[in-house]
Write a protein that holds these residues in place. Sequence first.
Motif, short mmCIF file in Angstrom:
data_model
loop_
_atom_site.label_atom_id
_atom_site.label_comp_id
_atom_site.label_asym_id
_atom_site.label_seq_id
_atom_site.Cartn_x
_atom_site.Cartn_y
_atom_site.Cartn_z
N GLU A 1 0.84 -1.20 0.00
CA GLU A 1 0.00 0.00 0.00
C GLU A 1 0.88 1.25 0.00
OE1 GLU A 1 -2.65 0.40 3.37
OE2 GLU A 1 -4.36 0.07 2.05
N GLN A 2 1.94 1.22 0.85
CA GLN A 2 2.82 2.37 0.94
C GLN A 2 3.60 2.56 -0.36
OE1 GLN A 2 3.06 4.78 3.15
NE2 GLN A 2 1.37 3.83 4.27
N LEU B 1 1.31 4.11 -2.77
CA LEU B 1 1.14 5.54 -2.48
C LEU B 1 2.37 6.31 -2.96
CD1 LEU B 1 -0.32 7.92 -1.12
CD2 LEU B 1 0.77 7.27 1.02
N LEU C 1 2.40 9.10 -5.78
CA LEU C 1 2.89 10.46 -5.47
C LEU C 1 3.94 10.90 -6.48
CD1 LEU C 1 3.48 10.79 -1.61
CD2 LEU C 1 2.24 12.38 -3.08
N ILE D 1 0.39 18.26 -1.65
CA ILE D 1 -0.32 17.08 -1.15
C ILE D 1 0.38 16.54 0.11
CG2 ILE D 1 -0.60 14.62 -1.69
CD1 ILE D 1 -2.82 16.07 -2.90
N TYR E 1 -1.51 16.31 3.62
CA TYR E 1 -1.91 15.00 4.13
C TYR E 1 -0.92 14.41 5.14
CZ TYR E 1 -5.90 14.61 1.02
OH TYR E 1 -7.11 14.81 0.41
N ILE F 1 -3.99 20.74 -4.27
CA ILE F 1 -4.42 19.70 -3.32
C ILE F 1 -5.64 18.95 -3.86
CG2 ILE F 1 -5.36 19.30 -1.00
CD1 ILE F 1 -3.54 21.63 -0.07
N LEU G 1 -4.42 10.99 -7.10
CA LEU G 1 -4.00 9.87 -6.23
C LEU G 1 -5.14 8.87 -6.09
CD1 LEU G 1 -2.00 11.51 -3.27
CD2 LEU G 1 -1.11 10.24 -5.20
N ARG G 2 -6.37 9.38 -5.92
CA ARG G 2 -7.52 8.47 -5.79
C ARG G 2 -7.67 7.62 -7.04
NH1 ARG G 2 -10.10 12.63 -2.92
NH2 ARG G 2 -10.86 13.54 -4.85
N LEU H 1 -4.82 5.07 -7.06
CA LEU H 1 -4.91 4.08 -5.97
C LEU H 1 -6.34 3.52 -5.89
CD1 LEU H 1 -3.00 6.19 -3.29
CD2 LEU H 1 -2.07 4.23 -4.51
N TYR I 1 -7.42 0.93 -3.27
CA TYR I 1 -7.05 0.92 -1.85
C TYR I 1 -8.22 0.96 -0.89
CZ TYR I 1 -7.71 6.00 -1.30
OH TYR I 1 -8.24 7.25 -1.22
N ALA I 2 -9.37 1.55 -1.32
CA ALA I 2 -10.47 1.80 -0.39
C ALA I 2 -11.08 0.50 0.11
CB ALA I 2 -11.51 2.65 -1.06
#
Lengths: 106, 185
Positions: free
Chosen positions: B123-124, B127, B131, B142, B146, B170, B177-178, B181, B184-185
Motif C-alpha cells: 500500500e505504501q 502511495l 505520489l 499534497i 496529508y 491539493i 491519487l484516488r 490508488l 485501496y479503499a
Amino acid sequence: MNDAGLDPDLLRLFAEAPTPPEGTFVAATIAKLESARRARLIRRLAGTIVILVVAAIVAPYVAQQTLIAMDWLTDRLPETGAALASPIGCVCAAVIAWRIARRQFN
Amino acid sequence: MTRALSPNALRGADELTVIAAAIAGDDGAYGELVRRRQGPIRQLFRRLCRNPALADDLSQQAFLQAWRHIDTLKSPAAFAGWLRRLAINIWLQRVRAGRPVAEGLDDLSAAEEPTQPAAMLNEQLDLDSALATLPPTVRLCITLAYAERMSHREICEATQLPLGTVKSHITRGAARLRDLLGAYA
C-alpha cells in the motif's frame, strides 16, 4: 488546522507510513556539524588574523595622518583643537567610538 | 554564558529546554534535537523525492542550515515549524534549479526495511509510486496537507504559492491519487 476536504482514506495511508529508522543518520549529521563548526572556527580565526595584520600595517599611517590632522586643526582652530586634544575630548571620542563599535557588532 | 547540559540531562529534558539550550549555543543540545527531529524531516523528504539517500542528504542540509541560523530563532516553540520551512525551501530550491527530485521505484523498494506486513508495504509503495507521478509542486502541496497536516494557508505561507494554486494543487492532486490508488479503499 484545516482538514476540510481532505480524503480520509488518503489521510489514513499517509498516517500509516513508517518513520525511517535512525540508523547512522544522526551520527553522520553530527559528524558534518562538527566539521562545519571547525570550518567556522578556522574562518573566524583567519578573519581575526587578517584584521590584526591589516591593523598593524595601517596603524602607523593612521596615527601619522591623525597627528597631521590634529596639527592642522590646532593651528587653524585653536580652541576646538585644544578641546579635542584635552582629556575630556579624548573621553568623548572614546565614548562615541565605543557606541559605534557596539552598534556594529550587535 | 550558558552551561552545557549533560547528555543524560538532554535525553530526559523536554523539547523546549533542549531548543533553548541549542539557541544559546549548546552543540550537544543541537545534536539531541537532530536525534529527536530526524524522523519527520527525513520522512518529509522521502515523500517528496522517493530516494532515501537523496532524502538523507537533503535532511542533513536542512539540519546544517538550521544549526547555522538557530541563533536567529526568537521563540523555542517555533522551532519545529521553522525547521520544516527550511526543509521545504531546500526542496523548492532544488526543484527551481531543475535538479532531479524524484527517483524510480527500484531505489525505494531496495532500500525500504521489509519489517512491515506485506499488504501495508505494498500500500505504501503504491502511495509512493502514485505520489511520484505528480508534478513536484503538486506533490509538495499534497504531502504538506496529508502527511504534515498543514492548513492551506500554512502551505501557502511556507511555499510562497498563491492560496488558489495551493487549493487547486491539493484538490487535483488528491483526485489523481484516488484514481491511481483506485483499489485501496
